[in-house]
Design an enzyme around this catalytic site. Structure first.
Site, PDB file in Angstrom:
ATOM      1  N   ASP A 196       3.771   4.591   9.284  1.00 26.98           N
ATOM      2  CA  ASP A 196       3.478   4.021  10.475  1.00 26.98           C
ATOM      3  C   ASP A 196       4.692   3.815  11.514  1.00 26.98           C
ATOM      4  O   ASP A 196       4.507   2.983  12.443  1.00 26.98           O
ATOM      5  CB  ASP A 196       2.678   2.607  10.206  1.00 26.98           C
ATOM      6  CG  ASP A 196       1.264   2.753   9.946  1.00 26.98           C
ATOM      7  OD1 ASP A 196       0.894   3.928   9.842  1.00 26.98           O
ATOM      8  OD2 ASP A 196       0.717   1.843   9.509  1.00 26.98           O
ATOM      9  N   ASP A 255      -2.834  -8.365  -0.011  1.00 29.82           N
ATOM     10  CA  ASP A 255      -2.782  -7.935  -1.376  1.00 29.82           C
ATOM     11  C   ASP A 255      -3.300  -9.268  -2.154  1.00 29.82           C
ATOM     12  O   ASP A 255      -4.161  -9.031  -3.407  1.00 29.82           O
ATOM     13  CB  ASP A 255      -1.240  -8.011  -1.868  1.00 29.82           C
ATOM     14  CG  ASP A 255      -0.204  -9.045  -1.096  1.00 29.82           C
ATOM     15  OD1 ASP A 255      -1.094 -10.118  -0.501  1.00 29.82           O
ATOM     16  OD2 ASP A 255       0.895  -8.784  -1.338  1.00 29.82           O
TER      17      ASP A 255
END
Length: 287
Positions: A109, A257
């Site tokens: 990205d 996460d």
């Protein structure tokens, strides 16, 4: 002299009822509230240490080994990591695993010169026969969670290994972790972080100490006691089916996460912690 001493002993000046004023309450309420919170936290830490000492000798062993190895996808999420990406891709490409069963995804990205540099680097590895592909997004929708979810669209692996850019995965990482997935209830295998620059300065020493408290004591205590614990976003392997079953990577929190970890465990997936496998990383050296 004696009479004065006796009178002072029985002086009733301060024997009256003291009425607490607003200022008194303003001090006492926060004081005791903080004291209670710290007491609970201290009890929790003592309990974690007790559980760790009780279970520190318990080692997670895979029930059996795969007769036929599964396909594995390695995902390498990047964002402006020009100075470590070359090392990361080099180590990932050297992973000890059959090439026909391996897929490496570079999920970039980046908005700086990491993008053209990494794209050219991936082409070189592709020409050398490494099963690697490059995915670049023009926007950072969802940040890391968005990049991982985008990679899932073309991931071919039954298992997904994830390494952040500042990690150096050992070459035997997969062969030492994937056999835990012969148990169909296992959704994640998390390994321990280690540190290349632990002794660089006081800050890195403190960071390493705090992270060791999390990885060595808390993870060890939670896993050994059968309690929930979280995947730490890197240096671990996830079952692709588990990610899908838990609703995929979502970016509505800052800790994608942990969010995925608890959604998966609430759905019945089991997490395994393997502290005998450590994955070197670099700690921030300044603030």
């Amino acid at each position: 002299m004696t009479d004065q001493l006796v009178r002072s002993l029985f002086d009733d000046t301060f024997n009256g009822v003291h009425r607490l004023e607003f200022f008194d309450w303003a001090l006492l309420i926060p004081y005791f509230a903080i004291l209670i919170i710290l007491s609970f936290y201290g009890c929790h830490r003592f309990e974690m240490i007790r559980k760790y000492l009780k279970h520190r000798g318990d080692l997670a062993e895979p029930p059996v080994r795969w007769p036929n190895l599964p396909r594995v996808t390695i995902q390498l999420p990047l964002y402006n990591e020009r100075y470590v990406v070359e090392r990361l891709i080099e180590e990932a490409s050297q992973m000890e695993y059959p090439r026909e069963l391996l897929q490496i995804q570079v999920l970039d990205d980046s908005t700086d010169d990491t993008h053209p540099f990494t794209e050219a680097l991936v082409r070189e590895y592709q020409a050398a026969g490494v099963p690697i592909e490059y995915l670049h997004r023009n926007n950072r929708a969802g940040f890391k969670a968005g990049a991982l979810q985008e990679g899932m669209k073309t991931a071919t692996g039954e298992l997904i290994a994830i390494f952040d850019a500042d990690f150096i995965p050992p070459r035997d990482f997969l062969v030492r972790t994937i056999h835990h997935f012969t148990d169909p209830s296992v959704g994640v295998v998390q390994t321990r972080w280690s540190y290349l620059n632990r002794h660089f300065n006081v800050l890195t020493e403190v960071e390493a100490m705090l992270l060791d408290g999390h990885f060595v004591i808390e993870h060890g205590a939670r896993f050994g006691s059968g309690l929930f614990f979280n995947f730490n976003g890197t240096a671990g392997v996830l079952r692709a089916k588990m990610i899908q079953d838990a609703g995929g990577w979502q970016h509505d929190t800052l800790t994608e996460d942990s969010d995925l970890s608890y959604r998966a465990q609430l759905n019945g997936w089991r997490f395994v912690y393997v502290p005998s496998v450590d994955c070197p990383s670099e700690l921030p050296v300044d603030t």
